[in-house]
Design a protein around this motif. Sequence first.
Motif, mmCIF file in Angstrom:
data_model
loop_
_atom_site.group_PDB
_atom_site.id
_atom_site.type_symbol
_atom_site.label_atom_id
_atom_site.label_comp_id
_atom_site.label_asym_id
_atom_site.label_seq_id
_atom_site.Cartn_x
_atom_site.Cartn_y
_atom_site.Cartn_z
ATOM 1 N N LEU A 4 53.522 1.975 -2.671
ATOM 2 C CA LEU A 4 54.618 1.723 -3.591
ATOM 3 C C LEU A 4 54.086 1.207 -4.938
ATOM 4 C CD1 LEU A 4 57.691 1.765 -3.943
ATOM 5 C CD2 LEU A 4 57.730 -0.561 -3.013
ATOM 6 N N SER A 5 53.106 0.330 -4.889
ATOM 7 C CA SER A 5 52.498 -0.176 -6.124
ATOM 8 C C SER A 5 51.850 0.952 -6.903
ATOM 9 C CB SER A 5 51.456 -1.250 -5.806
ATOM 10 O OG SER A 5 52.080 -2.387 -5.290
ATOM 11 N N GLN A 7 52.618 4.089 -6.848
ATOM 12 C CA GLN A 7 53.684 4.942 -7.389
ATOM 13 C C GLN A 7 54.246 4.353 -8.691
ATOM 14 O OE1 GLN A 7 56.923 5.710 -4.646
ATOM 15 N NE2 GLN A 7 58.347 6.114 -6.324
ATOM 16 N N HIS A 8 54.540 3.067 -8.659
ATOM 17 C CA HIS A 8 55.132 2.437 -9.833
ATOM 18 C C HIS A 8 54.114 2.262 -10.962
ATOM 19 C CE1 HIS A 8 59.116 1.901 -8.243
ATOM 20 N NE2 HIS A 8 58.604 1.431 -7.120
ATOM 21 N N GLU A 11 53.854 5.586 -12.744
ATOM 22 C CA GLU A 11 54.971 5.783 -13.672
ATOM 23 C C GLU A 11 54.796 4.931 -14.933
ATOM 24 O OE1 GLU A 11 58.444 4.906 -11.347
ATOM 25 O OE2 GLU A 11 58.076 6.577 -9.969
ATOM 26 N N LEU A 12 54.394 3.689 -14.737
ATOM 27 C CA LEU A 12 54.173 2.805 -15.873
ATOM 28 C C LEU A 12 53.040 3.327 -16.753
ATOM 29 C CD1 LEU A 12 54.781 0.163 -17.382
ATOM 30 C CD2 LEU A 12 53.169 -0.968 -15.822
#
Length: 135
Positions: A4-5, A7-8, A11-12
Amino acid sequence: MLRLSAQHLHELAQYAGDHGVRVVTENWFALLDRPAEVLHLLEALDGEVGLLLDFGNWTGERKYADLAQIARLAESTHAKANYDADGNLQTADYAHCLKICADAGFQGPHSLIFDSAGDEWTEIAKLRDFVLAAL
């Protein structure tokens, strides 16, 4: 959590890159508390996110060995110093962390972090002088 980290952070990093900003992450306490997790996350991001090596986030017997495993990937540092109960710089610890960076071929900036008692600007100047002498 690492997936999850990643993935985010992906995006960032894409958003930031579109605006000329490089995203970095630290060797942080719970999520990235071992070299294996740091390496896994950075590999999953395939260079999209860099590493800021924080001297103060890892402690204990394995601190130096763990920092040495990831120092080669560092783009910058939080050169955070530790102080004893009397407010004296723990020079052996600080010198060891700087040596780990030098041994890894680190060429990036060291951001000097002071978060102890005393005058911040005076202590930052002392850290600067210590780092310059160590380099």
